[in-house]
Design a protein around this motif. Structure first.
Motif, PDB file in Angstrom:
ATOM      1  N   SER A 143     -34.644 -14.874 -44.627  1.00  0.00           N
ATOM      2  CA  SER A 143     -34.580 -16.134 -43.899  1.00  0.00           C
ATOM      3  C   SER A 143     -35.454 -16.021 -42.595  1.00  0.00           C
ATOM      4  N   GLU A 196     -38.504 -18.549 -42.241  1.00  0.00           N
ATOM      5  CA  GLU A 196     -37.874 -19.948 -41.717  1.00  0.00           C
ATOM      6  C   GLU A 196     -38.761 -20.489 -40.684  1.00  0.00           C
ATOM      7  N   SER A 197     -39.806 -19.541 -40.200  1.00  0.00           N
ATOM      8  CA  SER A 197     -40.530 -19.694 -38.919  1.00  0.00           C
ATOM      9  C   SER A 197     -41.988 -20.418 -39.358  1.00  0.00           C
ATOM     10  N   LYS A 256     -32.246 -18.560 -33.223  1.00  0.00           N
ATOM     11  CA  LYS A 256     -30.910 -19.121 -33.195  1.00  0.00           C
ATOM     12  C   LYS A 256     -30.159 -18.713 -34.566  1.00  0.00           C
ATOM     13  N   TRP A 301     -27.863 -24.466 -38.132  1.00  0.00           N
ATOM     14  CA  TRP A 301     -28.358 -23.513 -36.884  1.00  0.00           C
ATOM     15  C   TRP A 301     -29.601 -23.047 -37.522  1.00  0.00           C
ATOM     16  N   ARG A 302     -30.262 -23.790 -38.440  1.00  0.00           N
ATOM     17  CA  ARG A 302     -31.404 -23.235 -39.061  1.00  0.00           C
ATOM     18  C   ARG A 302     -32.607 -22.925 -38.009  1.00  0.00           C
ATOM     19  N   LYS A 303     -32.608 -23.950 -37.067  1.00  0.00           N
ATOM     20  CA  LYS A 303     -33.663 -24.202 -36.208  1.00  0.00           C
ATOM     21  C   LYS A 303     -33.196 -24.076 -34.571  1.00  0.00           C
ATOM     22  N   PRO A 304     -33.954 -23.383 -33.799  1.00  0.00           N
ATOM     23  CA  PRO A 304     -35.099 -22.446 -33.994  1.00  0.00           C
ATOM     24  C   PRO A 304     -34.640 -21.397 -34.602  1.00  0.00           C
ATOM     25  N   VAL A 305     -35.492 -20.383 -35.275  1.00  0.00           N
ATOM     26  CA  VAL A 305     -35.595 -19.398 -36.084  1.00  0.00           C
ATOM     27  C   VAL A 305     -34.658 -18.133 -35.397  1.00  0.00           C
TER      28      VAL A 305
END
Length: 312
Positions: free
Chosen positions: A186, A190-191, A252, A246-250
């Protein structure tokens, strides 16, 4: 001081202690099965092993930052070594001393734990050398965490006279291994503007498999079934919130999942606590209280320490 705490990833230290304690407690469960109950709970070896795990973890982080200092100078100039706060040789020396001390402390408990600590150092080196080159570096990273409960487990076994006794710890180790791999995937993808769908599916599948592995481990150790069900709920709720809200920002997302590592342990330690609470033997109640309390305390401590220094 803030730079040193950031290098050490001090916010993740409580989860290391929790990981080691899982192995220690399951080793005690094996002693119960072998009718070799320890009248006084093994706080001394457990404390030594927790210290060993923390030394290995912090030493690995210093080694990682030392190895990456040239890359960081170009891509992460805000880190301690690119800023010139410390000489690079200091980080190298700290890494060697801390990891060497970790192996020594674990070996002082017994030879088996010392050998596992040596294995953790091996995987730390493999990960540090490899992690900038391939996404498959999540494998050695997962191995570093997976061996922490094994180190505690082998220290408390009455004896290792068959491979089957060692295999009994494998569901817990595999659960941590899957969680760290899912977390790392992830973090790595995710970034990206458009992360590959298959990677997202794989990451979430690994996080789900964590609960499956731990449920299997609880079944093998014949732990309290109702407590096993309750134990999985905090993990599922927290992990779901991290991935959904809380997926963004990575950073976090990664920090939230790192803080959730003790909740993986709680899936085992909560039913262990329920099992020991019903045991009339001396010291069982103390083991039940500590097993119940360590994961939530480690979880809250991780969140608080993240305010002091970043977890990743």
């Amino acid at each position: 001081m803030h730079a040193l705490l950031s290098t050490a990833r001090v916010a993740n230290v409580p989860s290391v202690v929790s990981n080691v304690w899982v192995g220690v407690v399951l080793g005690i469960v094996m002693r119960v099965y072998a009718e070799e109950w320890i009248p006084s709970a093994p706080w001394v070896p457990a404390g030594f092993l927790a210290v060993a795990g923390v030394l290995l973890y912090i030493g690995g982080n210093f080694f990682n930052d030392w190895m990456d200092h040239k890359w960081d100078a170009e891509h992460r100039p805000e880190r301690a070594l690119p800023r010139g706060l410390f000489p690079t040789r200091l980080y190298a020396a700290l890494a060697v001393c801390l990891m060497g001390a970790g192996v020594t402390v674990a070996g002082a408990v017994n030879l088996r734990s010392g050998m596992v600590a040596g294995g953790i150092v091996f995987w730390i080196i493999v990960y540090t050398v490899w992690h900038k080159r391939s996404a498959w570096a999540v494998v050695p990273m997962g191995m570093c965490r997976a061996l922490l409960p094994v180190m505690g487990f082998l220290a408390l076994l009455p004896k290792v006279d068959s491979i089957s006794m060692v295999i009994m710890i494998s569901p817990v180790a595999c659960g941590l291994f899957a969680y760290i791999m899912g977390l790392s995937l992830s973090a790595r993808y995710e970034s990206m503007a458009k992360p590959p769908m298959r990677v997202g599916v794989m990451s979430r599948g690994l996080l789900l498999m964590t609960a499956v592995f731990l449920a299997l481990g609880n079944r093998i150790f014949s732990l309290d079934r109702l407590a096993s069900i309750w134990g999985v709920l905090p993990y599922l709720v927290w992990t779901g919130c991290c991935l959904r809200f809380w997926r963004k920002p990575v950073p976090k997302l990664v920090s939230g999942l790192l803080a959730g590592i003790p909740l993986v342990d709680w899936m085992v330690l909560l039913p262990v606590a329920a099992t020991f609470a019903g045991n009339p033997r001396e010291g069982a109640w103390h083991l039940a209280i500590v097993s119940f309390a360590i994961p939530p305390l480690a979880f809250v401590s991780a969140l608080l320490l993240q305010r002091l220094a970043p977890a990743t």
